[in-house]
Design a protein around this motif. Structure first.
Motif, short mmCIF file in Angstrom:
data_model
loop_
_atom_site.label_atom_id
_atom_site.label_comp_id
_atom_site.label_asym_id
_atom_site.label_seq_id
_atom_site.Cartn_x
_atom_site.Cartn_y
_atom_site.Cartn_z
N LEU A 77 11.79 -74.05 12.88
CA LEU A 77 10.45 -73.59 12.54
C LEU A 77 10.48 -72.15 12.10
O LEU A 77 11.20 -71.33 12.66
CB LEU A 77 9.53 -73.73 13.75
N THR B 136 7.33 -70.27 17.92
CA THR B 136 8.25 -71.01 18.78
C THR B 136 9.52 -70.20 18.97
O THR B 136 9.87 -69.37 18.15
CB THR B 136 8.62 -72.38 18.18
N GLY C 24 9.46 -78.11 20.08
CA GLY C 24 9.81 -77.20 18.99
C GLY C 24 10.47 -77.92 17.83
O GLY C 24 9.85 -78.71 17.14
N SER C 25 11.77 -77.71 17.64
CA SER C 25 12.51 -78.37 16.56
C SER C 25 13.03 -79.74 16.97
O SER C 25 13.55 -80.48 16.15
CB SER C 25 13.70 -77.50 16.13
N ASP D 16 5.11 -82.03 21.29
CA ASP D 16 4.74 -80.69 20.89
C ASP D 16 3.33 -80.76 20.32
O ASP D 16 2.96 -81.75 19.69
CB ASP D 16 5.70 -80.10 19.86
N SER E 206 2.09 -78.57 18.13
CA SER E 206 2.07 -78.01 16.79
C SER E 206 2.39 -79.04 15.71
O SER E 206 3.41 -79.73 15.78
CB SER E 206 3.10 -76.86 16.72
N ALA F 263 5.71 -78.19 14.12
CA ALA F 263 6.84 -78.61 14.95
C ALA F 263 7.10 -80.10 14.76
O ALA F 263 8.25 -80.52 14.61
CB ALA F 263 6.59 -78.29 16.42
#
Length: 186
Positions: A16, A21, A51-52, A71, A73, A76
Motif C-alpha cells: 500500500l 498502513t 494491510g497487504s 481489513d 480499507s 488494502a
C-alpha cells in the motif's frame, strides 16, 4: 516485501502507498513464522488488520489450510486481492472488507488456531479484539494469539484483565510481538 517461506517463497508482494498502513517487516514476519513453524501447518489462520495480506498469505504458503483476512480499507482489499492472485492462494483465503469487531462478532463461525493482530499502534484495538475473541470462544484451546505493537507495556496492562497469559515476547526494533494463550482452567 516478499513471501519468506513455503510454496510462494520469494514472491514479491504489492504494498500500500502512503502512511495509513505499516506493513510487518520481512524480518519480523520471518521471525514470527519461525516461532510458529510447527503450529502453522493445517491451521486456520486469522489476520485481523491485514494491510497487504502478507501474513495470511505467508501462512498459506507455509501450509495453513485456511486463512481469514480482514481489513477495513478498500485500498488494502484491492492490494490483498492482487497479492492473492500473484501467489495463487485465493482458494484458501476468505477475505473481508469490514471493521474487525463486526468480523469477530458476525463472520467467524469456527475456532481458529492462530490469530495475528497488528492494529494501528495508537489504539486499543488489540485489547478489544482479544476480549471479543475470548467472549465468543473463537480460538482453539491450544490456539495462539500474536499482537504486534510498539507500546507493549500499555497493551500488556490492558490484557491483565482478561483470561489470557503471555507465553513469549520478542522485540525487533520498534516492533514488539506478544504471544498469548488462553489461561488454563484448573
Amino acid at each position: 516485501m516478499r513471501i519468506i517461506g513455503g510454496k510462494a517463497k520469494g514472491t514479491k508482494l504489492y504494498t500500500l502507498e502512503g502512511t495509513n498502513t505499516r506493513p510487518t517487516l520481512d524480518r519480523v514476519r520471518e521471525s514470527l513464522f519461525n516461532i510458529l513453524q510447527f503450529e502453522v501447518k493445517d491451521s486456520i489462520f486469522l489476520d485481523l488488520f491485514s494491510g497487504s495480506g502478507a501474513c495470511g498469505i505467508e501462512a498459506i504458503s507455509r501450509g495453513a489450510k485456511k486463512a481469514i483476512l480482514c481489513d477495513k480499507s478498500k485500498e488494502a482489499i484491492t492490494i490483498i486481492k492482487k497479492n492473492m492472485e500473484k501467489t495463487h492462494t485465493k482458494e484458501k483465503i476468505t477475505l473481508y472488507q469490514m471493521d474487525f469487531k463486526e468480523l469477530l462478532k458476525t463472520k467467524i463461525h469456527e475456532k481458529t488456531d492462530i490469530i495475528f493482530i497488528d492494529p494501528p499502534y495508537q489504539t486499543d484495538f488489540a485489547y478489544e479484539a482479544v476480549k471479543i475473541i475470548l467472549e465468543n470462544d473463537l480460538i482453539t484451546k491450544e490456539g495462539i494469539i500474536v499482537i504486534e505493537t510498539d507500546q507493549e507495556k500499555r497493551v500488556k496492562e490492558k490484557l491483565e484483565n482478561l483470561e489470557i497469559e503471555i507465553m513469549d515476547e520478542r522485540k525487533y526494533g520498534r516492533a514488539h510481538l506478544i504471544f498469548l494463550n488462553q489461561k488454563r482452567k484448573g
